[in-house]
Structures are given as C-alpha cells and as structure tokens.
Design a protein around this motif. Sequence first.
Motif, mmCIF file in Angstrom:
data_model
loop_
_atom_site.group_PDB
_atom_site.id
_atom_site.type_symbol
_atom_site.label_atom_id
_atom_site.label_comp_id
_atom_site.label_asym_id
_atom_site.label_seq_id
_atom_site.Cartn_x
_atom_site.Cartn_y
_atom_site.Cartn_z
ATOM 1 N N HIS A 122 33.630 38.063 23.331
ATOM 2 C CA HIS A 122 34.952 38.544 22.915
ATOM 3 C C HIS A 122 35.164 39.980 23.387
ATOM 4 C CE1 HIS A 122 35.395 35.027 20.443
ATOM 5 N NE2 HIS A 122 34.317 35.328 19.762
ATOM 6 N N THR A 123 34.530 40.338 24.485
ATOM 7 C CA THR A 123 34.623 41.717 24.953
ATOM 8 C C THR A 123 35.530 41.797 26.161
ATOM 9 O OG1 THR A 123 32.594 41.400 26.225
ATOM 10 C CG2 THR A 123 32.383 42.412 24.065
ATOM 11 N N LEU A 124 36.010 42.984 26.410
ATOM 12 C CA LEU A 124 36.995 43.218 27.458
ATOM 13 C C LEU A 124 36.396 44.155 28.491
ATOM 14 C CD1 LEU A 124 39.875 43.913 24.957
ATOM 15 C CD2 LEU A 124 39.387 41.751 26.072
ATOM 16 N N HIS A 125 36.252 43.688 29.704
ATOM 17 C CA HIS A 125 35.649 44.503 30.752
ATOM 18 C C HIS A 125 36.713 44.805 31.793
ATOM 19 C CE1 HIS A 125 31.736 43.822 28.985
ATOM 20 N NE2 HIS A 125 32.070 42.550 28.882
ATOM 21 N N PRO A 126 37.209 46.041 31.834
ATOM 22 C CA PRO A 126 38.392 46.338 32.629
ATOM 23 C C PRO A 126 38.197 46.178 34.125
ATOM 24 C CG PRO A 126 37.395 48.357 31.786
ATOM 25 C CD PRO A 126 36.697 47.222 31.117
ATOM 26 N N ARG A 127 36.967 46.180 34.611
ATOM 27 C CA ARG A 127 36.801 46.113 36.064
ATOM 28 C C ARG A 127 36.415 44.713 36.547
ATOM 29 N NH1 ARG A 127 34.843 50.750 34.192
ATOM 30 N NH2 ARG A 127 35.727 52.688 34.926
ATOM 31 N N GLN A 128 36.225 43.778 35.629
ATOM 32 C CA GLN A 128 35.851 42.440 36.029
ATOM 33 C C GLN A 128 37.088 41.608 36.316
ATOM 34 O OE1 GLN A 128 33.276 40.669 33.157
ATOM 35 N NE2 GLN A 128 31.639 42.162 33.462
ATOM 36 N N SER A 129 37.092 40.972 37.455
ATOM 37 C CA SER A 129 38.180 40.057 37.848
ATOM 38 C C SER A 129 39.535 40.755 37.907
ATOM 39 C CB SER A 129 38.260 38.875 36.860
ATOM 40 O OG SER A 129 37.016 38.227 36.789
ATOM 41 N N ARG A 130 39.520 42.073 38.136
ATOM 42 C CA ARG A 130 40.801 42.781 38.173
ATOM 43 C C ARG A 130 40.786 43.830 39.265
ATOM 44 N NH1 ARG A 130 42.592 45.483 33.146
ATOM 45 N NH2 ARG A 130 40.458 45.753 32.547
ATOM 46 N N HIS A 137 36.668 56.812 37.557
ATOM 47 C CA HIS A 137 35.300 56.354 37.295
ATOM 48 C C HIS A 137 35.011 56.278 35.805
ATOM 49 C CE1 HIS A 137 31.058 55.694 38.014
ATOM 50 N NE2 HIS A 137 30.779 56.669 37.183
ATOM 51 N N ASP A 138 35.512 57.207 35.039
ATOM 52 C CA ASP A 138 35.201 57.270 33.616
ATOM 53 C C ASP A 138 36.187 56.485 32.761
ATOM 54 O OD1 ASP A 138 32.988 58.935 34.009
ATOM 55 O OD2 ASP A 138 34.297 60.674 34.190
ATOM 56 N N GLY A 139 37.143 55.832 33.383
ATOM 57 C CA GLY A 139 38.142 55.110 32.592
ATOM 58 C C GLY A 139 39.347 55.994 32.331
ATOM 59 N N THR A 298 42.275 51.779 29.803
ATOM 60 C CA THR A 298 41.165 52.564 29.281
ATOM 61 C C THR A 298 39.894 51.732 29.313
ATOM 62 O OG1 THR A 298 41.530 51.819 27.014
ATOM 63 C CG2 THR A 298 42.718 53.793 27.709
ATOM 64 N N ASN A 299 38.764 52.397 29.149
ATOM 65 C CA ASN A 299 37.526 51.669 28.929
ATOM 66 C C ASN A 299 37.585 50.979 27.564
ATOM 67 O OD1 ASN A 299 36.208 52.257 31.336
ATOM 68 N ND2 ASN A 299 35.419 54.200 30.559
ATOM 69 N N PRO A 300 36.834 49.882 27.386
ATOM 70 C CA PRO A 300 36.828 49.207 26.073
ATOM 71 C C PRO A 300 36.299 50.126 24.977
ATOM 72 C CG PRO A 300 35.823 47.818 27.759
ATOM 73 C CD PRO A 300 35.999 49.173 28.364
ATOM 74 N N LYS A 301 36.902 50.034 23.819
ATOM 75 C CA LYS A 301 36.464 50.800 22.642
ATOM 76 C C LYS A 301 35.957 49.810 21.586
ATOM 77 C CE LYS A 301 38.140 54.418 24.735
ATOM 78 N NZ LYS A 301 37.229 55.355 25.435
ATOM 79 N N ARG A 302 34.807 50.110 21.019
ATOM 80 C CA ARG A 302 34.163 49.190 20.073
ATOM 81 C C ARG A 302 34.924 49.118 18.759
ATOM 82 N NH1 ARG A 302 30.162 52.080 18.559
ATOM 83 N NH2 ARG A 302 30.873 52.366 16.411
#
Length: 406
Positions: A122-130, A137-139, A298-302
């Motif tokens: 259930h996680t969101l990875h902004p650089r996968q498949s996009r 680099h840091d989001g 943005t990068n994913p936030k927990r």
Amino acid sequence: MAVYINISLHGTVYFGQRNSTEDDDMIQSYSSKLAGVSKESTFDVLYSQLARKWHQQDDIINPLHDRRCEYNSTVWTFDLDGDVLRFDKKNHNLLVSLGLIRQRSISISDFEPYEPPARPAHTLHPRQSRPHVTSNHDGWTIKRNGLCLQRLERHKEYICRILADFAFQWRHILSGRYNNFTYRRLACAIIRIVTLDFHVVEVTQSRQGRGGHLVWMQNLPVWDPFGGHIVRAGGASIVISQHIPHAIALIQEDFVNRNSSALRRGSSKVADRGLTYLILSVQEIILYRISNDFTRCTNPKRLFDNINPPSDEAIELLLEATQTSAPTALIHRLPVELQDMILDKVSAGPVDAARVGCILGAGSNFAWKSGGREIEREEAHRNRTPWSPVESNLMFGNTFSGICYK
C-alpha cells in the motif's frame, strides 16, 4: 481462547467464533459434516453446523500477526470460490482441497503448506512506472500559499493524538492484509479525522459496565466509505487509491475534465496554475501537482505502517493540503481567556469543545488535559459513577469510530 472461522463466497465473508478445540478434533468434525456432500450444498452445511452465530462482512479477519493473538490460536477459512480450506496458525499456513474432504475423512497429513500472499505494501513510490514525473533528487517540496500557521499548529496538536489512537484501536487491521472495502473505510476515516468531519457523543450518566473491548480482533470498520475515488477537501483533491498507476490515471482524467470545464467558462487558470492532489494509500501519502506544462510530486510520507506513529511530515502535509479559513465570528474579538470560557460551555467534556475551537480558530491550543488530569483513551465498556469523567465517543455519522476518551 477462541477459534475464528471464515466462510468466503462470491466476495461475501461469513465470520463466526467457537471455543478453542484441538486441531485434530476440528478436522475430524469437518470431515464428518462434509462427507458425501455435494459442492453446491457445501455452504448450507457449513453455515448451519459450524457456528451458532455468523456475522456477514466484506473482508476476512486474520489477527495472527497481532501481538494479542495469544487469545486466538487458529483461523479456519473455507474459500468456497477456490474450493479449499485454509488452516492458519502463527507458525504455519496449510490448505487442503474441499473436494477431498467431501470424498473421505482427512487428517492433518492431508494438508499442504502454502505461502499466504504478502501483506500489500500500500505504498506509493513516485519514481516507479512514472518516467513523465519531474522531480529533483530529494523529492519536490511545496508550501501552500496563504497558510495560517497558528491554525495549522492548533489542528496538529488536536489531530495527532486522534490519528495515533485510531491506529492503536484498529492495529489488528492495519497490521495485516485488507481488501479494497476495508481500505476505503480506513481512508475515509483518515480524511474525516483530519478535516474534523466527525461528531462527539458524550456520556455523563452512571452506567453498569458491559465488559469487553470497544474494538477487538474480530471487529472490522463498518462506517460508510466515500462514494467516489476523489474527495475535495480544502485546497486539495484527495485521491483514494492503493495503486499508483491508477491514482495517476484518476488525476489525469480529473484534470482534463476540470480544465475543459474551466475553458468552457472562458478561463485558463486550471491549465496555467495547475491543480494539487493528495494521493492517500493509508500507509503513505504523496502530494501531486499537475498542469499542462509539468507534473511533480513529493516523496512518500509515512502515515500508518503499524510500527511507528504517523509521521509529522505526513500529518503536516494532510493538514496543509486540507486547510480552510476559519469562519468570521464575534468570539475572535474577545481575549483568549474569554474564548476558552465560552468553549467550555459548548459541551460537557473537553474533547468536543476542542473540536469546535479548531473549527472556529478560537481558544487555546488543546493540551489533552482537563482540570489538571490527563485525558485518557478508553478501550473497554467500563462502569461509570456520578464522579467519572465525561466519556467522549467519536462518531462517523451514526457509526462509532472505535475512538473514545475520558
């Protein structure tokens, strides 16, 4: 101890409980009940003979990964769609064909080990498949214009505690697998808590305790989820989707529709300025910005990972994205001390008064104390006396959220 039994058929789950029985005895019982029964009659036999009371629900409860599972040793799941019986304990996962049970008596040796599906990230990875998403680099980071930092801090002090207590009460769900029905209810709860879209039912009278926990391992959330996939809240649109490719597709479709609608009205602001979306997976969140010229995130936030409390970054992102202006009210002209006195008269207990204070932007920030006493999370149906603190139950509509304070 109790044994959990699930019968799953056509997306509906029937859940029942029995007192703990030796595994071999349960297997022999299943064999005797199903021997010679046709596949079409299997449900009728199981439903009528395995438990006295069944609860119809839309997800399977498997609490074996919960630390409280010493109160529950075994989960039996009759998957009638797959025609198999699953036999799950903390130290093994076994299955056997229901067809074999209908043919002859079986024993534990007839079961075969299987690998249960891994808990979905259930996680969101902004650089996968996009590859089309542009990000440093840091989001990418964003601060919404016009934020009221004082209002933000007031909401954060109130909301953080409620989100943490929500995660605690429903930890048996958050720690395991859950289907899309349960996910949508969890996402709905997060949005309603963050936007203060709940009400508080207070109990002030004496009461004989009924015993038992407010939320226990056999419970699923039952409040109504939101109807659509995108919920408008404050200055953002919240996308309710566990899968990032689908979330992106929903955003692109929504952006095109809103841009076309704006152009028909003679405005190009949507395309030029872009729109902001918040993608919510329950475990993590991402802020996503789209216009005709760029897409950023943005990068994913927990948020809820069942290990740590929600991160400050995730809560701030939620609050910043959904913040609305406080309504103009005469109470704002008064000193804070008088505002606090007025809010004290809003309700019998402090929790609902603090909620109203957050909505109005009035009074002191809530310190989760009342009369010098720490406000506590309530976990069980306890006795109440005339001297007991006010009990505050948080409700989503007419449905209990699982969160209660005293």
